[in-house]
Design an enzyme around this catalytic site. Structure first.
Site, PDB file in Angstrom:
ATOM      1  N   ARG A   1      -7.311  -5.573 -10.101  1.00 52.76           N
ATOM      2  CA  ARG A   1      -5.848  -5.575 -10.308  1.00 52.76           C
ATOM      3  C   ARG A   1      -5.397  -4.353 -11.106  1.00 52.76           C
ATOM      4  O   ARG A   1      -4.452  -4.424 -11.900  1.00 52.76           O
ATOM      5  CB  ARG A   1      -5.364  -6.863 -10.998  1.00 52.76           C
ATOM      6  CG  ARG A   1      -5.708  -8.130 -10.259  1.00 52.76           C
ATOM      7  CD  ARG A   1      -5.008  -8.250  -8.907  1.00 52.76           C
ATOM      8  NE  ARG A   1      -5.435  -9.469  -8.252  1.00 52.76           N
ATOM      9  CZ  ARG A   1      -6.503  -9.545  -7.446  1.00 52.76           C
ATOM     10  NH1 ARG A   1      -7.203  -8.457  -7.155  1.00 52.76           N
ATOM     11  NH2 ARG A   1      -6.830 -10.687  -6.888  1.00 52.76           N
TER      12      ARG A   1
ATOM     13  N   SER B   1      -0.157 -15.497  -9.315  1.00 52.34           N
ATOM     14  CA  SER B   1      -0.954 -15.633 -10.554  1.00 52.34           C
ATOM     15  C   SER B   1      -0.274 -14.856 -11.662  1.00 52.34           C
ATOM     16  O   SER B   1      -0.062 -13.653 -11.536  1.00 52.34           O
ATOM     17  CB  SER B   1      -2.351 -15.055 -10.349  1.00 52.34           C
ATOM     18  OG  SER B   1      -2.948 -15.668  -9.250  1.00 52.34           O
TER      19      SER B   1
ATOM     20  N   GLU C   1      -0.935 -10.536 -15.519  1.00 53.55           N
ATOM     21  CA  GLU C   1      -1.072  -9.714 -14.307  1.00 53.55           C
ATOM     22  C   GLU C   1       0.311  -9.227 -13.873  1.00 53.55           C
ATOM     23  O   GLU C   1       0.475  -8.120 -13.378  1.00 53.55           O
ATOM     24  CB  GLU C   1      -1.711 -10.557 -13.187  1.00 53.55           C
ATOM     25  CG  GLU C   1      -1.782  -9.833 -11.861  1.00 53.55           C
ATOM     26  CD  GLU C   1      -2.373 -10.687 -10.739  1.00 53.55           C
ATOM     27  OE1 GLU C   1      -3.354 -11.414 -10.969  1.00 53.55           O
ATOM     28  OE2 GLU C   1      -1.847 -10.608  -9.619  1.00 53.55           O
TER      29      GLU C   1
HETATM   30  C1  LIG Z   1       3.237 -16.634  -4.133  1.00 50.42           C
HETATM   31  C2  LIG Z   1       2.575 -15.336  -4.531  1.00 50.42           C
HETATM   32  C3  LIG Z   1       1.230 -15.133  -4.259  1.00 50.42           C
HETATM   33  C4  LIG Z   1       0.613 -13.928  -4.620  1.00 50.42           C
HETATM   34  N1  LIG Z   1      -0.707 -13.756  -4.309  1.00 50.42           N
HETATM   35  C5  LIG Z   1      -1.328 -12.605  -4.631  1.00 50.42           C
HETATM   36  C6  LIG Z   1      -2.703 -12.406  -4.288  1.00 50.42           C
HETATM   37  O1  LIG Z   1      -3.344 -13.255  -3.681  1.00 50.42           O
HETATM   38  N2  LIG Z   1      -3.274 -11.226  -4.655  1.00 50.42           N
HETATM   39  C7  LIG Z   1      -2.583 -10.250  -5.304  1.00 50.42           C
HETATM   40  O2  LIG Z   1      -3.182  -9.206  -5.593  1.00 50.42           O
HETATM   41  N3  LIG Z   1      -1.282 -10.409  -5.615  1.00 50.42           N
HETATM   42  C8  LIG Z   1      -0.636 -11.553  -5.307  1.00 50.42           C
HETATM   43  N4  LIG Z   1       0.681 -11.725  -5.635  1.00 50.42           N
HETATM   44  C9  LIG Z   1       1.393 -10.666  -6.364  1.00 50.42           C
HETATM   45  C10 LIG Z   1       2.184  -9.713  -5.441  1.00 50.42           C
HETATM   46  O3  LIG Z   1       2.366 -10.280  -4.180  1.00 50.42           O
HETATM   47  C11 LIG Z   1       1.492  -8.362  -5.291  1.00 50.42           C
HETATM   48  O4  LIG Z   1       1.237  -7.773  -6.545  1.00 50.42           O
HETATM   49  C12 LIG Z   1       2.331  -7.382  -4.456  1.00 50.42           C
HETATM   50  O5  LIG Z   1       1.582  -6.212  -4.184  1.00 50.42           O
HETATM   51  C13 LIG Z   1       3.621  -6.995  -5.142  1.00 50.42           C
HETATM   52  O6  LIG Z   1       4.405  -6.281  -4.204  1.00 50.42           O
HETATM   53  P1  LIG Z   1       5.939  -6.051  -4.428  1.00 50.42           P
HETATM   54  O7  LIG Z   1       6.418  -5.099  -3.392  1.00 50.42           O
HETATM   55  O8  LIG Z   1       6.651  -7.335  -4.493  1.00 50.42           O
HETATM   56  O9  LIG Z   1       5.917  -5.330  -5.842  1.00 50.42           O
HETATM   57  P2  LIG Z   1       7.008  -5.387  -6.989  1.00 50.42           P
HETATM   58  O10 LIG Z   1       6.943  -6.681  -7.685  1.00 50.42           O
HETATM   59  O11 LIG Z   1       8.320  -4.933  -6.468  1.00 50.42           O
HETATM   60  O12 LIG Z   1       6.429  -4.263  -7.950  1.00 50.42           O
HETATM   61  C14 LIG Z   1       5.188  -4.439  -8.610  1.00 50.42           C
HETATM   62  C15 LIG Z   1       4.883  -3.180  -9.435  1.00 50.42           C
HETATM   63  O13 LIG Z   1       4.688  -2.092  -8.571  1.00 50.42           O
HETATM   64  C16 LIG Z   1       5.656  -1.060  -8.796  1.00 50.42           C
HETATM   65  N5  LIG Z   1       6.025  -0.556  -7.471  1.00 50.42           N
HETATM   66  C17 LIG Z   1       6.488  -1.269  -6.416  1.00 50.42           C
HETATM   67  N6  LIG Z   1       6.638  -0.463  -5.343  1.00 50.42           N
HETATM   68  C18 LIG Z   1       6.273   0.775  -5.728  1.00 50.42           C
HETATM   69  C19 LIG Z   1       6.212   2.046  -5.075  1.00 50.42           C
HETATM   70  N7  LIG Z   1       6.562   2.204  -3.798  1.00 50.42           N
HETATM   71  N8  LIG Z   1       5.788   3.128  -5.793  1.00 50.42           N
HETATM   72  C20 LIG Z   1       5.440   3.001  -7.117  1.00 50.42           C
HETATM   73  N9  LIG Z   1       5.482   1.825  -7.780  1.00 50.42           N
HETATM   74  C21 LIG Z   1       5.881   0.729  -7.089  1.00 50.42           C
HETATM   75  C22 LIG Z   1       6.809  -1.755  -9.516  1.00 50.42           C
HETATM   76  O14 LIG Z   1       7.535  -0.845 -10.310  1.00 50.42           O
HETATM   77  C23 LIG Z   1       6.052  -2.781 -10.350  1.00 50.42           C
HETATM   78  O15 LIG Z   1       5.519  -2.180 -11.504  1.00 50.42           O
HETATM   79  C24 LIG Z   1       1.351 -12.918  -5.283  1.00 50.42           C
HETATM   80  C25 LIG Z   1       2.718 -13.112  -5.543  1.00 50.42           C
HETATM   81  C26 LIG Z   1       3.330 -14.314  -5.179  1.00 50.42           C
HETATM   82  C27 LIG Z   1       4.794 -14.500  -5.429  1.00 50.42           C
END
Ligand SMILES: Cc1cc2nc3c(=O)[nH]c(=O)nc-3n(C[C@H](O)[C@H](O)[C@H](O)COP(=O)(O)OP(=O)(O)OC[C@H]3O[C@@H](n4cnc5c(N)ncnc54)[C@H](O)[C@@H]3O)c2cc1C
Length: 339
Positions: free
Chosen positions: A164, A238, A334
């Protein structure tokens, strides 16, 4: 012409459903708009929040800066012998990409089915599930350096992926915006059933020679049964990382708590199941005001409706304190805390 909006609610842009405002808000649909945006020096000297799907963040309060939502689309794919290279815009939805690949029998990311969020965020914390991590299918990514207005390509080594973790969360935090990610997949599936639950579910379905589509379907159904759907109940998956501890601390802990759930993490280290630690402290399914932990998985904090970011944050601090008091293990969040 790029539009900058003022006082925009971020409620629909974060899966916790926290009703916080951004002072300024810009949506980027093409990488050239980043150069256009940062040509104005006022955006260089202000707090910035890059937003993908908002599924890995907790907005503790209103964001007094510029929120930049990345909506750069496009999927290009090229086959060379058994190798497949897929180049994807950062704003594509991760699970849409997984489905695109599974439909074409491009193997490698099927165990990562149904993870919410955008493609651009996937390298940030090296997303992982069911024995596979992003780094296993990652080839490179292209990112915009805010300070210089130039683009740079990051190789897998450059990204320094860990559990992570990546360089984008540590030494280069806040400096780059990922605009596209290139994946290296294969036409020869190497089915990964390391996680017993997948194998068991395939057996339950009478599948002995699973295709990547079978694996994707099974992973999706296991996830649906365990995790709350953010469209119904706000959450960010998580909330804490699984803590990794050394041999000496682990043996002491195991002496005191013989049932402690653990996985050897190599080099004499042990990964503990944060969900188990939290559950042992009596938090599973507990409601505190408008927030609480999920009934099937204590690792997931939820918004029962109308929770503020501060409430969720305060609950997470109470959980950290009680796990530390009982086990002497310090949980790390996380989820990205935006305050
Ligand atoms: C129900 C649920 C289940 C999940 N299961 C998992 C799992 O199994 N495994 C796992 O690893 N994660 C899991 N996650 C967490 C999440 O899905 C991941 O971390 C995902 O990659 C986040 O993507 P996002 O676009 O929503 O990021 P955001 O929440 O929008 O951003 C996350 C971080 O990344 C940065 N960011 C976003 N996009 C960019 C970009 N283009 N360039 C630079 N920085 C950027 C943001 O500033 C922030 O710091 C889960 C979440 C939920 C709600």
């Amino acid at each position: 012409m790029l539009q900058i909006q003022e006082n925009v609610s971020l409620k629909k842009f974060n899966t916790f459903g926290i009703d916080a405002n951004a002072r300024y808000f810009a949506e980027i649909s093409h990488e050239d708009e980043l150069a256009e945006l940062f040509a104005d020096p006022q955006w260089l000297n202000i707090n910035r929040l890059v937003l993908g799907g908002g599924s890995n963040m907790l907005l503790v309060k209103d964001f007094e800066g510029l929120a930049i939502r990345i909506n750069i689309r496009g999927i290009e794919h090229r086959i060379s012998h058994d190798d497949v290279f897929v180049d994807v815009g950062a704003g594509e939805v991760w699970n849409d990409l997984v489905n695109f690949c599974v439909d074409r029998n491009y193997a490698g990311m099927e165990n990562l089915s149904l993870i919410p969020g955008s493609v651009g965020a996937s390298p940030i914390q090296n997303i992982g599930a069911y024995g596979v991590e992003l780094k296993d299918v990652f080839a490179s990514c292209r990112a915009f350096e805010i300070a210089t207005g130039t683009f740079r390509t990051f190789s897998k080594e450059d990204c320094k992926f860990g559990y992570r973790e990546s360089v984008f969360k540590t030494e280069l935090a806040g400096q780059y915006i990922i605009v596209s990610v290139k994946f290296h997949l294969s036409l020869r599936p190497a089915i990964n059933l390391k996680y017993g639950a997948i194998e068991q579910e395939l057996i339950n379905r009478g599948i002995t020679r699973p295709s990547i589509e079978d694996v994707s379907k099974v992973v999706s159904s296991i996830r649906v049964s365990k995790l709350p759907d953010p469209s119904t109940i706000g959450n960010a998956g998580s909330f804490f990382k699984n803590p990794v501890i050394g041999e000496v601390q682990f043996r002491l802990l195991q002496g005191q708590f013989p049932d402690v759930v653990n996985y050897p993490a190599g080099e004499g280290q042990y990964k503990l199941a944060a969900g188990w630690l939290i559950e042992q402290c009596g938090w599973k399914g507990k409601t505190v005001g408008n927030t609480g932990t999920w009934k099937n998985q204590a690792l997931v904090l939820v918004n029962h409706g109308g929770a503020t970011g501060e409430e969720v944050y305060s609950l997470s601090s109470q959980i950290i304190d009680s796990v530390y008091t009982k086990f002497g293990v310090m949980l790390q969040r996380e989820v990205n805390i935006i305050s």
